[in-house]
Design an enzyme around this catalytic site. Sequence first.
Site, PDB file in Angstrom:
ATOM      1  N   ALA A  55      -3.928   3.106  -3.846  1.00 24.61           N
ATOM      2  CA  ALA A  55      -2.601   2.886  -3.347  1.00 24.61           C
ATOM      3  C   ALA A  55      -1.684   3.715  -3.872  1.00 24.61           C
ATOM      4  O   ALA A  55      -1.953   3.946  -5.391  1.00 24.61           O
ATOM      5  CB  ALA A  55      -2.174   1.342  -3.234  1.00 24.61           C
ATOM      6  N   LYS A  56      -0.401   3.688  -3.563  1.00 23.14           N
ATOM      7  CA  LYS A  56       0.614   4.272  -4.546  1.00 23.14           C
ATOM      8  C   LYS A  56       2.081   3.902  -3.787  1.00 23.14           C
ATOM      9  O   LYS A  56       2.108   3.832  -2.563  1.00 23.14           O
ATOM     10  CB  LYS A  56       0.407   5.852  -4.575  1.00 23.14           C
ATOM     11  CG  LYS A  56       1.303   6.483  -5.777  1.00 23.14           C
ATOM     12  CD  LYS A  56       0.395   6.339  -6.869  1.00 23.14           C
ATOM     13  CE  LYS A  56       0.857   6.784  -8.222  1.00 23.14           C
ATOM     14  NZ  LYS A  56       0.184   6.848  -9.370  1.00 23.14           N
ATOM     15  N   GLY A  57       3.099   4.060  -4.355  1.00 22.84           N
ATOM     16  CA  GLY A  57       4.381   3.842  -3.962  1.00 22.84           C
ATOM     17  C   GLY A  57       5.251   4.683  -4.498  1.00 22.84           C
ATOM     18  O   GLY A  57       4.980   5.398  -5.759  1.00 22.84           O
TER      19      GLY A  57
END
Length: 424
Positions: free
Chosen positions: A113-115
């Site tokens: 995931a990444k944000g």
Amino acid sequence: MVVQATARPVQHESLFDSAVEQFNIAADVIGLDDNMRRILSVCKKELTVHFPVEMDDGSVQVFEGHRVHHNSGPGPTKGGIRYHPDVTLEEVKALAMWMTWKCAVVGLPYGGAKGGVTCNPKVMSQNELQNLTRRFTSEISLMIGPNRDIPAPDVNTNPQIMAWIMDTYSMHHGYSIPGVVTGKPLILGGSEGRSEATGRGCVFAIQEYALKYGMNLQESRVVVQGFGNAGSVAARLLWELGAKVVGVSDSTGGIYNPRGLDIGRVIEHKQFSGSVVGFREAENVTNEALLELPCDILLPAALENVITADNAARVQASLIAEAANGPTTPEADRILWDRGVKVLPDIFANAGGVTVSYFEWVQALQAFPWTEPEVNERLQRIMARAFRAVSSTSEKYNVHMRTAALALAIQRVADFTRVRGIYP
Ligand code: NAD
């Protein structure tokens, strides 16, 4: 079969296109079927939010942020949150995909995931940053959770920001949930060894390479681009092991001494002056020239896309260890492979950070802290095991270690996906 040396250069429209191109090269190597390619070459969930933040002068600004899950086959998703003016959805998607492969290379039970939030934290006060972080956490709270998706620090985010995320999420639920985020301050359940983990893991990777290929670290000259969290720790540990660190740099420029730098004193100089530049026992060099200095090991530890088709032919190192994410373009990879330059790829070489983040999450779930020697010893074992797997895959398919690491990771995630089956 030498897949990457013969493939045609591709004009990339976005970082995500680059990530998909790398994926396809590795998928060709392992003969991945078309159905699995369709599943793994897209991100599973993408959330874009626009949210208001009250600034110190009473004005209201609206920010854009993203949280992306690439794949949750192996377990909860894991990946950092970046605050930067250049953050885009395409960049966050690429970084989320690379997190899936990174976790799989080192065998962690996580998907990727990444944000990110498009903002310039350097011109924001602590109060504004706290407001932005708490509101962004609320906006993405349907995506995160200790068994769902666990954020961590990335560019321009730090333990304090992780503490605000943990507190906001805990307030929503009515009790403390330290396992929702990693990279927390030690006092809130952060792990011993986390702040040094990326640089230390990179050095463990180099040591494994040196052991296998008969490289004498004490006779090796090292250049490090980026003297921050990852780069300065790696430089110090290599110097302590007896390597000659001849060049280092930060965003203001680089320094070079062919006889070797006293890294302890360079760290003091940077603490005192804010930069490595101006260190008395060295000459100043530009960041571009630094990458082309005579050396045996080059560690890019700053930014993406610094080793490109323009300079790859002039890199003098025989080994590149990618502490940074995405420092080498696919075109540069082909040039380096043709010249016999070995690359320890980012998804393996900088996986020490996420590995110790995983240790922090395990400690939070068990409410049982480990000592720093325990953390470092487990990290060393995981990096050594991953190196053996990557180098044997590289030999098996006669491909460079980036394609090998990707092939290994994609195969593992494909196996999870196949065994779980497609719902419903
Ligand atoms: P950091 O902010 O602590 O350090 C970055 C360093 O790079 C600083 O010294 C900065 O001055 C320097 N820099 C910035 N622009 C530069 C330029 N144009 N030329 C040369 N140097 C420049 O960041 P970090 O946490 O050390 O991250 C560095 C890289 O490592 C990033 O690509 C990051 O994604 C990657 N990484 C970090 C971790 C981690 O746990 N910190 C984990 C995995 C990957």
